[in-house]
Design an enzyme around this catalytic site. Structure first.
Site, short mmCIF file in Angstrom:
data_model
loop_
_atom_site.label_atom_id
_atom_site.label_comp_id
_atom_site.label_asym_id
_atom_site.label_seq_id
_atom_site.Cartn_x
_atom_site.Cartn_y
_atom_site.Cartn_z
CG MET A 38 63.65 80.84 24.53
SD MET A 38 63.74 79.86 26.02
CE MET A 38 63.72 78.23 25.33
CB THR A 39 67.88 85.08 21.42
OG1 THR A 39 67.09 85.44 20.29
CG2 THR A 39 69.27 85.64 21.28
CD GLN A 92 61.17 83.70 16.48
OE1 GLN A 92 62.21 83.93 17.08
NE2 GLN A 92 59.97 83.96 16.98
CG HIS A 128 60.50 87.09 16.01
ND1 HIS A 128 59.43 87.43 16.81
CD2 HIS A 128 61.60 87.19 16.79
CE1 HIS A 128 59.88 87.73 18.02
NE2 HIS A 128 61.18 87.59 18.03
CG ASN A 162 58.34 89.01 21.62
OD1 ASN A 162 57.15 89.04 21.94
ND2 ASN A 162 59.08 87.93 21.81
CE1 TYR A 213 63.92 92.58 18.91
CE2 TYR A 213 62.42 90.76 19.37
CZ TYR A 213 63.52 91.53 19.72
OH TYR A 213 64.21 91.26 20.87
N GLY A 230 54.64 82.00 30.47
CA GLY A 230 54.33 81.78 31.87
C GLY A 230 53.62 80.47 32.19
N GLY A 286 59.13 78.26 27.22
CA GLY A 286 60.44 78.85 26.97
C GLY A 286 61.45 78.41 28.01
C1 LIG Z 1 66.64 83.61 26.83
C2 LIG Z 1 65.41 83.98 26.06
C3 LIG Z 1 65.51 84.28 24.71
C4 LIG Z 1 64.37 84.56 23.95
N1 LIG Z 1 64.49 84.77 22.60
C5 LIG Z 1 63.38 84.84 21.82
C6 LIG Z 1 63.47 84.81 20.41
O1 LIG Z 1 64.55 84.70 19.80
N2 LIG Z 1 62.32 84.91 19.70
C7 LIG Z 1 61.10 85.02 20.32
O2 LIG Z 1 60.07 85.10 19.63
N3 LIG Z 1 60.99 85.02 21.67
C8 LIG Z 1 62.08 84.91 22.43
N4 LIG Z 1 61.97 84.82 23.79
C9 LIG Z 1 60.63 84.76 24.41
C10 LIG Z 1 60.20 83.32 24.62
O3 LIG Z 1 59.92 82.69 23.37
C11 LIG Z 1 58.92 83.25 25.49
O4 LIG Z 1 57.93 84.04 24.88
C12 LIG Z 1 59.17 83.75 26.90
O5 LIG Z 1 60.31 83.12 27.48
C13 LIG Z 1 57.95 83.46 27.80
O6 LIG Z 1 57.68 82.07 27.87
P1 LIG Z 1 58.08 81.21 29.18
O7 LIG Z 1 57.36 81.87 30.34
O8 LIG Z 1 57.58 79.83 28.91
O9 LIG Z 1 59.56 81.29 29.35
C14 LIG Z 1 63.10 84.59 24.58
C15 LIG Z 1 63.01 84.33 25.96
C16 LIG Z 1 64.14 84.01 26.68
C17 LIG Z 1 64.00 83.68 28.16
#
Ligand SMILES: Cc1cc2nc3c(=O)[nH]c(=O)nc-3n(C[C@H](O)[C@H](O)[C@H](O)COP(=O)(O)O)c2cc1C
Length: 375
Positions: free
Chosen positions: A27-28, A103, A178, A181, A183, A302, A323
């Site tokens: 997560m960024t 990542q 990565h 998504n 990219y 999710g 996440g």
């Molecule tokens: C604040 C935020 C930043 C994220 N940054 C990245 C990232 O840098 N790289 C990535 O692959 N996914 C990123 N994601 C996606 C998460 O890894 C994850 O796929 C997404 O939150 C869904 O999972 P969750 O329902 O458990 O939150 C980000 C999601 C959030 C909420």
């Protein structure tokens, strides 16, 4: 009571025993607001240490070069200072017996000339994602990127290899590519963003070529069993990604081919939005791809404690990545173990500098080693 599959340890990744099957998803968080985009001890170090009871942490996306960036204040893994910063982070996590992968990220066309001294971002083809980007000068529309030359592709492969080498130097337990998504890699996979006519475009095999060339370069500097890869096959209508009839077959080709490698894991995301009316999409990603891949499969998006346990029990995945729950519950694993309530996350502080909404979510449980494991 549901058996706690999430809390079982996992020993199938060679030389990487995981204390449980709860993974912190990448997560960024945009806290590297310093000139060199260097991760810091008091922010990044503390944040990841607080979450070290995860079976595995995957860090935020970290740009492999200056060219690879597309968001403000994200940390990099290309400079000496960044490597030194990351060393402090890995030391803190390891001190708590945690495991941490970094990542490796290149955003491709999800960027803006404001990041590149006015020059265009790079992508497989000159096709605008028509998305939004957060630049140093505020939110802006994406532009039509520059189609990568063969030289640009070669340089980018080198950048990934160098970043992987830096990750080893910074004592990471492994790296995650990565390739998800929307990219750069995803832009190569998908026909709507890749209209190249050379060996990197056209057929499925050609559109996957850049990814495999990067993977093959990285495995020259880090063992295959320390490499994870991430895909979001049914991403549609987000970050400029549009699915077509060849999208799922492309991911099937890639994932089957990855059986020839001895990777740490493949990390898949369930659809980020409702794709029930998208005829090309697969709605149940873990179920669809599990039979195609013989190695370790991590699933995300999710999940909560109940659905995480279910997906493991059904055998559709080996590990579950969480996440947002990890943002607001640093002791997520302990909360699962002790049936504690989940704290809500604050979306306003996802990407802002400082400790607020980052390192100030409290634990409500004792450390994991004081809790009896039921595995
Ligand atoms: C604040 C935020 C930043 C994220 N940054 C990245 C990232 O840098 N790289 C990535 O692959 N996914 C990123 N994601 C996606 C998460 O890894 C994850 O796929 C997404 O939150 C869904 O999972 P969750 O329902 O458990 O939150 C980000 C999601 C959030 C909420």
């Amino acid at each position: 009571m549901t058996k706690e599959y999430l809390l079982q340890n996992f020993n199938n990744i060679k030389d990487l025993p995981l204390a449980n099957r709860v993974v912190m998803a990448p997560m960024t968080r945009s806290r590297a607001n310093n000139e060199g985009n260097v991760p810091t001890d008091d922010l990044h170090g503390l944040y990841y240490e607080q979450r070290a009871s995860a079976g595995l942490i995957i860090t935020e996306g970290s740009q492999v070069s200056k060219q690879a960036v597309g968001y403000i204040n994200t940390p990099g893994i290309y400079s000496k200072e960044q490597v030194e910063g990351w060393k402090k982070v890995t030391a803190r996590v390891h001190k708590k017996q945690g495991k941490i992968f970094i990542q490796l990220w290149h955003v491709g066309r999800i960027s803006h000339p404001d990041f590149h001294n006015g020059k265009l971002p790079l992508a497989p083809s000159a096709i605008n994602a028509n998305a939004k980007v957060f630049t140093p000068n505020g939110e802006k529309d994406t532009v039509t990127p520059k189609a990568m030359t063969t030289e640009d592709i070669k340089q980018t492969i080198e950048d990934f290899k160098n970043a992987a080498l830096n990750a080893v130097e910074a004592n990471f337990d492994g790296i995650e590519i990565h390739s998800s998504n929307g990219y750069l890699f995803h832009q190569f996979f998908n026909k709507t963003s890749n209209t190249r006519t050379d060996e990197y475009g056209g057929s499925i095999e050609n559109r996957a070529r850049f990814f495999f060339e990067v993977l093959d370069a990285i495995k020259e500097v880090i063992a295959e069993k320390k490499i994870g890869v991430r895909f979001n096959p049914s991403l549609h209508g987000i970050f400029g990604m549009e699915m077509d009839e060849e999208t799922i077959p492309t991911f099937e080709y890639i994932i089957k081919k990855l059986n020839d490698y001895n990777l740490a894991y493949i990390h898949l995301s369930e659809p980020f939005n409702d794709v029930s009316d998208v005829s090309y999409a697969v709605e149940h990603i873990a179920e669809h791809f599990r039979p195609l891949y013989h190695g370790t499969l991590m699933i995300n998006a999710g999940f909560d404690e109940a659905s995480g346990n279910t997906v493991l029990e059904e055998g559709y995945a080996d590990l579950v990545a969480f996440g947002k729950l990890f943002i607001s519950n640093p002791d997520l694993v302990e909360r699962f173990a002790l049936d504690k309530e989940m704290a809500d996350w604050d979306t306003d502080t996802f990407y802002v500098p400082g400790s607020k909404g980052y390192t100030d979510y409290p634990r409500v449980t004792p450390e994991l080693n004081n809790i009896e494991s039921n595995s």
